[in-house]
Design a protein around this motif. Sequence first.
Motif: not given
Lengths: 121, 241
Positions: B4, B6, B22-23, B42, B44, B46-47, B53, B57, B76, B78
């Motif tokens: 992810y 930033y 995030i998370s 991450l 995942i 998608s965020v 969230n 960020h 978002g 990624l």
Amino acid sequence: MKLSPEHPQLVEPDIETSHAEEFVEQLRHVADTLPSRINIDPQSVEQGLAKLVLTLIEFIRRLLEKQAVRRMEGGDLSPEQIEELGLALMRLEAKLQELKTQFGLADEDLNLDLGPIGRLI
Amino acid sequence: MKLYAYCLAESVEEFTVPVNGISGAPVRQLALDGLVALVSDLEIASVPVTRENALMHEAVVRTVMNQTTPLPFRFGTLATAEQIQSYVSARKTALESRFALVRGCVEMSVKIIWNASFNDLKVELPKSQNEEGPGAAFLLKKKREIVGSERLASEAAELKQWLSDQIQGLVREEQVSLRPTEKLVLAASHLVERDAVATYTQKLTAARLERPELHFLVSGPWAPYSFANIDLEFEMHFGVS
């Protein structure tokens, strides 16, 4: 660039307004009308495509209206031609309204965000 | 495993305390051709766009802002480490120009609400034209809307110029979006040198008093989200976001 005495530590952002509720309402409205990407979900793909196609038709329809008004102002149309042109555009607007209703779209849904250029309509 | 992203920065000192993003994932620095990307690992796809969230960020970007002016990625983003590396290598010159633009600056935001509407504008039409049938009446209605809309556009353009005049000399670059037919008529992002933020705020306070009929929202300082433009470039480069 590192911070220096000339560039002091940042403070937390301030939000200053005397009309907070009004701005919250308007910003929510903007967020709601931002076009999202076409959803590939089979249930909604039809609506996403309809939104895209109807946006383009709406854009062209508005151009046609402006052109018709200019021709009317230019005086190169007879009263009968003005009436016919007006009726044709009126029916086009009604048809588009019917299609919007059919696909569950509102007026503000028909737009495209063109990034730095702004919105299509 | 995806990263992810930033923001990108020219250089960032090692964090003295762990920074989580995030998370709750730890934020680490990824060195790239003389730049640094702030990322979290991450697992995942998608965020989700949630308040929590978005604030995480922003908090990470702000941590970097306390040291230097970064170029934030869009919320978002990624990507793999290879994709970010390839993007930075391919866009090095453009990114350097962008850093030169935002260096030492922050973003300030001004939004203005007005109560104008073309329904309020009286557009007089020749009487003879008003006596036609429904088709001609329809065109006259459209003419009224077009004229009203043009007047609003003209007034909005004057408003944009007025705002620019108020902060003249304090803004390195600006982005202004005008929507004359909407209540939220103007949204401006100003790139302001950190030293000039206090003066900028004072000028806007004076401007607000000058135009009491307008409703203002002034916010900042923010990272230069509106001037980074790397989200769009990144998406075009890799087709990811």
